[in-house]
Design a protein around this motif. Structure first.
Motif, PDB file in Angstrom:
ATOM      1  N   PHE A   9      18.229 -15.991  19.887  1.00 38.69           N
ATOM      2  CA  PHE A   9      18.652 -15.131  18.779  1.00 38.69           C
ATOM      3  C   PHE A   9      17.516 -14.205  18.338  1.00 38.69           C
ATOM      4  O   PHE A   9      17.733 -13.016  18.103  1.00 38.69           O
ATOM      5  CB  PHE A   9      19.132 -15.984  17.608  1.00 38.69           C
ATOM      6  CG  PHE A   9      19.605 -15.170  16.432  1.00 38.69           C
ATOM      7  CD1 PHE A   9      20.602 -14.223  16.579  1.00 38.69           C
ATOM      8  CD2 PHE A   9      19.056 -15.365  15.180  1.00 38.69           C
ATOM      9  CE1 PHE A   9      21.045 -13.461  15.499  1.00 38.69           C
ATOM     10  CE2 PHE A   9      19.489 -14.616  14.099  1.00 38.69           C
ATOM     11  CZ  PHE A   9      20.478 -13.662  14.261  1.00 38.69           C
ATOM     12  N   ILE A  10      16.289 -14.735  18.250  1.00 44.37           N
ATOM     13  CA  ILE A  10      15.131 -13.915  17.859  1.00 44.37           C
ATOM     14  C   ILE A  10      14.901 -12.791  18.861  1.00 44.37           C
ATOM     15  O   ILE A  10      14.501 -11.693  18.482  1.00 44.37           O
ATOM     16  CB  ILE A  10      13.877 -14.802  17.705  1.00 44.37           C
ATOM     17  CG1 ILE A  10      14.008 -15.689  16.468  1.00 44.37           C
ATOM     18  CG2 ILE A  10      12.613 -13.963  17.624  1.00 44.37           C
ATOM     19  CD1 ILE A  10      12.923 -16.741  16.329  1.00 44.37           C
ATOM     20  N   ASP A  11      15.169 -13.046  20.127  1.00 49.41           N
ATOM     21  CA  ASP A  11      14.974 -12.032  21.159  1.00 49.41           C
ATOM     22  C   ASP A  11      16.172 -11.101  21.331  1.00 49.41           C
ATOM     23  O   ASP A  11      16.111 -10.155  22.115  1.00 49.41           O
ATOM     24  CB  ASP A  11      14.659 -12.704  22.501  1.00 49.41           C
ATOM     25  CG  ASP A  11      13.298 -13.370  22.485  1.00 49.41           C
ATOM     26  OD1 ASP A  11      12.428 -12.937  21.707  1.00 49.41           O
ATOM     27  OD2 ASP A  11      13.106 -14.338  23.246  1.00 49.41           O
ATOM     28  N   SER A  12      17.234 -11.333  20.589  1.00 51.18           N
ATOM     29  CA  SER A  12      18.450 -10.536  20.761  1.00 51.18           C
ATOM     30  C   SER A  12      18.304  -9.135  20.169  1.00 51.18           C
ATOM     31  O   SER A  12      17.476  -8.886  19.301  1.00 51.18           O
ATOM     32  CB  SER A  12      19.640 -11.237  20.113  1.00 51.18           C
ATOM     33  OG  SER A  12      19.552 -11.160  18.701  1.00 51.18           O
ATOM     34  N   GLU A  13      19.137  -8.247  20.647  1.00 52.95           N
ATOM     35  CA  GLU A  13      19.154  -6.867  20.154  1.00 52.95           C
ATOM     36  C   GLU A  13      19.518  -6.821  18.677  1.00 52.95           C
ATOM     37  O   GLU A  13      18.970  -6.021  17.912  1.00 52.95           O
ATOM     38  CB  GLU A  13      20.142  -6.036  20.979  1.00 52.95           C
ATOM     39  CG  GLU A  13      20.106  -4.561  20.679  1.00 52.95           C
ATOM     40  CD  GLU A  13      18.757  -3.924  21.001  1.00 52.95           C
ATOM     41  OE1 GLU A  13      18.365  -2.996  20.263  1.00 52.95           O
ATOM     42  OE2 GLU A  13      18.109  -4.335  21.967  1.00 52.95           O
TER      43      GLU A  13
END
Length: 116
Positions: A9-13
């Protein structure tokens, strides 16, 4: 929430578009040093203009949350080195906290403000 799911989630757009999510998750996971570090690294991807609105919340987290991680303090110091306006705002915020905490000079929050 598992670390793998949170990391995705932290790495999501979606997460990359809005610094308010990062600040909210910093407050939510303040007692997890690893997550705290990852979120502070994410904050570094935003410009000063995107972060400026959240500077009072970030300073409040530094003062109010007893955490072994120094990542947020380091981020704010680096931000202040980038921006004179950010440095002044941070200075005023910590001066206000010092005034409010002056009756408790032995408290961890007071020592954190003096360090900042």
């Amino acid at each position: 929430m598992s670390w793998q799911l949170l990391s995705r989630f932290i790495d999501s757009e979606h997460f990359n578009k809005d610094p308010s999510l990062t600040v909210a998750y910093l407050a939510r996971y303040a007692d997890h040093v690893g997550i705290h570090y990852a979120l502070c690294s994410k904050l570094r991807t935003f410009s000063y203009e995107e972060i400026e609105f959240f500077l009072p919340q970030l300073c409040h987290l530094i003062v109010s949350v007893d955490n072994e991680s120094m990542a947020l303090e380091e981020f704010v110091v680096d931000l202040c080195e980038e921006s004179v306006g950010g440095a002044l705002l941070t200075f005023w915020l910590f001066q206000t906290y010092l005034h409010d905490l002056s009756a408790k000079p032995a408290s961890e929050a007071f020592r954190t403000c003096r360090r900042g």
